[in-house]
Design an enzyme around this catalytic site. Structure first.
Site, mmCIF file in Angstrom:
data_model
loop_
_atom_site.group_PDB
_atom_site.id
_atom_site.type_symbol
_atom_site.label_atom_id
_atom_site.label_comp_id
_atom_site.label_asym_id
_atom_site.label_seq_id
_atom_site.Cartn_x
_atom_site.Cartn_y
_atom_site.Cartn_z
ATOM 1 N N GLY A 205 0.804 -1.221 -0.140
ATOM 2 C CA GLY A 205 -0.082 -0.070 -0.128
ATOM 3 C C GLY A 205 0.847 1.254 -0.038
ATOM 4 O O GLY A 205 2.074 1.220 0.045
ATOM 5 N N SER A 206 0.204 2.428 -0.151
ATOM 6 C CA SER A 206 0.766 3.462 -0.066
ATOM 7 C C SER A 206 0.097 4.652 0.501
ATOM 8 O O SER A 206 -1.077 4.788 0.433
ATOM 9 C CB SER A 206 1.192 4.109 -1.614
ATOM 10 N N GLY A 207 0.671 5.688 1.302
ATOM 11 C CA GLY A 207 0.246 6.710 1.980
ATOM 12 C C GLY A 207 0.887 8.007 1.982
ATOM 13 O O GLY A 207 1.770 7.972 1.400
ATOM 14 N N MET B 264 2.830 9.542 4.051
ATOM 15 C CA MET B 264 4.274 9.243 4.707
ATOM 16 C C MET B 264 5.208 8.446 3.814
ATOM 17 O O MET B 264 6.326 8.741 3.674
ATOM 18 C CB MET B 264 4.398 8.662 6.171
ATOM 19 N N GLY B 265 4.565 7.343 3.151
ATOM 20 C CA GLY B 265 5.400 6.566 2.216
ATOM 21 C C GLY B 265 4.666 5.198 1.861
ATOM 22 O O GLY B 265 3.259 5.250 1.716
ATOM 23 N N LYS C 184 8.039 -0.159 5.823
ATOM 24 C CA LYS C 184 7.323 0.970 5.499
ATOM 25 C C LYS C 184 8.702 2.107 5.028
ATOM 26 O O LYS C 184 9.539 2.089 5.741
ATOM 27 C CB LYS C 184 6.832 1.590 6.583
ATOM 28 N N ASP D 73 -4.816 10.296 13.944
ATOM 29 C CA ASP D 73 -5.556 9.811 12.666
ATOM 30 C C ASP D 73 -6.209 8.274 12.731
ATOM 31 O O ASP D 73 -6.040 7.518 12.097
ATOM 32 C CB ASP D 73 -4.451 9.622 11.872
#
Length: 528
Positions: A27-29, A31-32, A50, A153
């Protein structure tokens, strides 16, 4: 899409820290990116990696990433409901990363897309979320000082259900990367930029207030709880603008449960708890997560009592006295016979007892009749010693003690967590929180001679759960025989310490051996 994929794949196939082979992207968000990797030093055990989106030359992001590593490492050790950080490093192109436990299951967002949660499951999940959040809010120690930590969050994507849908599913809170340190006196100072998810941010967060405390996380938790119960966010909108969400969180009153989903039935006390969490004024919310946890436990007991009461009303022959579940299963134990496939010998073994209320863990032992008579109606002790670094194995130890004669009988059994049957016994033990000990006399071996019940402390249940969860991430490095030998050495050290103090009791009768034994069982840890 292909261009996006190729950009993300630059680390796939790389060996990080000469140990972690990156296999795929998870996955991707903001922050990274998160990758699936294999730990080649641990027989290719799966881990999650991560990776920071930008280069470490960006000092601000590097510091923020370093804080994420520190928080994750500290909190993951303190709570089984926070993702565990294992190690960290820097790639050849100066990109920082850290290695986490790899979790199998689904996050809450994925769960709610396919199914609704029962009230019972909701309560179990929320209680675990509260345990993890409460641990974070209590803080981590840095240079001898305690710093409480906000998540900032809390949202469905950051709540993960490991062993999804199984009776013993474990909740894990993900991504403390945007958490901030809180000082003990003045709270937390926000950065100039907004950090968080608009649909799950508190009113004071949206308004840019410089001081936030744990009640901001509680507001986000309230939004999450509402969505878990109804299947929809209380403030439904297609807008992604800051102004729209700010108005909804700061001004718009949340709808009722019936307005959002008229087909559900949520207990009134649970609705009231969620609405308290969603209060616009921070002072109208629960003051801490422990208060929410206490309310959830009370609601769960109230629901169970109502269910029991309603069930009894439907029965034509109503009993005047409610018989505890342990008493019902104890009665079944008295009717048991020694298994035909077991030798008539001084042995012991665990067994799952099948009852109308479900499986109950039991421990069976054969002893001389004279010993059983001495142990009857006495208070005894139990202990669980686990070893999961090299091979998952646990020692289930029951100690029978007769103070007048200093007679002590050690009943020990090694459970291999790679064995599905033995792992199931431990899962039931941690979940139910008690077990029955069945004693059979060697002289009259067939019919059960004595039954007693051992209650597990909350720490014991959590310890067993931790060993079970860690065993899922461990690939075999040593043989079961070698692991058993190492665990037996720790067991012998424990026995030696007990026997030494028992001899002291013989010399000095005023010394309370039983009190000492209880203390030792509670606090003793295997030598490192």
């Amino acid at each position: 899409m292909n261009e996006y994929k190729s950009e993300l794949d630059i680390y796939i196939g790389q060996l990080l820290n000469h140990r972690y082979l990156v296999r795929d992207i998870l996955g991707s968000g903001g922050m990274g990116r998160v990758y699936l990797a294999e730990d080649v030093a641990r027989d290719c055990m799966l881990v999650a990696v991560k990776m920071l989106s930008l280069n470490i030359r960006n000092k601000q992001l590097a510091e923020r990433f370093g804080r994420e590593i520190f928080i994750g490492a500290q909190l993951g050790k303190k709570s089984p409901h926070i993702t565990r950080v294992l190690t960290y490093g820097i790639t050849n192109d100066k990109t920082p990363f850290y290695v986490m436990e790899y979790l199998r299951g689904r996050n809450i967002k994925q769960v709610l897309k396919r199914e609704s949660l029962s009230i019972s499951r909701f309560l179990k999940v929320c209680q675990q979320i509260c345990l993890g959040l409460d641990c974070a809010h209590q803080g981590v120690v840095l240079k001898g000082k305690i710093y409480p930590i906000l998540h900032r969050d809390i949202k469905p994507e950051n709540i993960f259900l490991a062993n999804d849908s199984k009776p013993t599913e474990t909740v894990k809170i993900l991504d403390f990367g945007i958490a901030k340190f809180l000082t003990e006196t003045s709270g937390m100072t926000m950065t100039e930029s907004f950090i968080g998810s608009l649909p799950y941010s508190s009113p004071e967060h949206m308004q840019g207030q410089k001081i936030l405390d744990v009640r901001s996380d509680i507001y986000s938790l309230g939004l999450l709880m509402f969505e878990m119960l109804t299947g929809r966010h209380p403030f439904y909108t297609n807008s992604h603008s800051f102004s729209t969400w700010c108005k909804l969180h700061c001004i718009e009153a949340p709808p009722t449960f019936e307005e959002v989903n008229p087909h559900i039935q949520v207990p009134q006390e649970l609705q009231q708890l969620v609405m308290r969490c969603l209060a616009k004024d921070i002072h109208d919310r629960p003051k801490n997560v422990k208060e929410i946890l206490d309310d959830l436990v009370k609601i769960e007991k109230h629901i169970e009592n109502n269910h029991t009461s309603n069930s009894k009303k439907s029965e034509p022959d109503t009993s005047l006295k409610l018989v505890p579940l342990t008493s019902i299963s104890e009665q079944l134990c008295w009717q048991k016979y020694w298994p035909k496939n077991k030798p008539i010998a001084l042995i012991c073994f665990p067994h799952l007892l099948h009852t109308p209320k479900g499986n109950i863990p039991t421990f069976w032992a054969m002893l001389p009749e004279a010993e059983i008579e001495k142990f009857k109606d006495k208070k005894h002790s139990n202990k669980f010693i686990g070893k999961s670094e090299d091979y998952p194995i646990m020692l289930w130890l029951t100690m029978l003690y007769e103070e007048n004669t200093n007679l002590i009988r050690w009943l020990a059994y090694y459970l291999d967590l790679k064995d599905n049957r033995e792992e199931k016994i431990l899962r039931n033990l941690a979940g139910i929180g008690y077990y029955h000990l069945l004693l059979f006399a060697h002289e009259y071996p067939h019919k059960c001679n004595y039954v007693t019940t051992f209650m597990l402390s909350a720490k014991q249940r959590q310890y067993i759960s931790d060993i079970i969860n860690s065993s899922q991430r461990i690939e075999r490095l040593t043989s079961p025989t070698q692991a058993k030998i190492m665990l037996k050495l720790e067991y012998e050290k424990f026995k030696a310490e007990v026997n030494e103090q028992m001899n002291l009791h013989t010399v000095n009768p005023s010394f309370s051996f039983r009190n000492w034994l209880i203390k030792l069982v509670t606090f003793w840890k295997p030598p490192s």
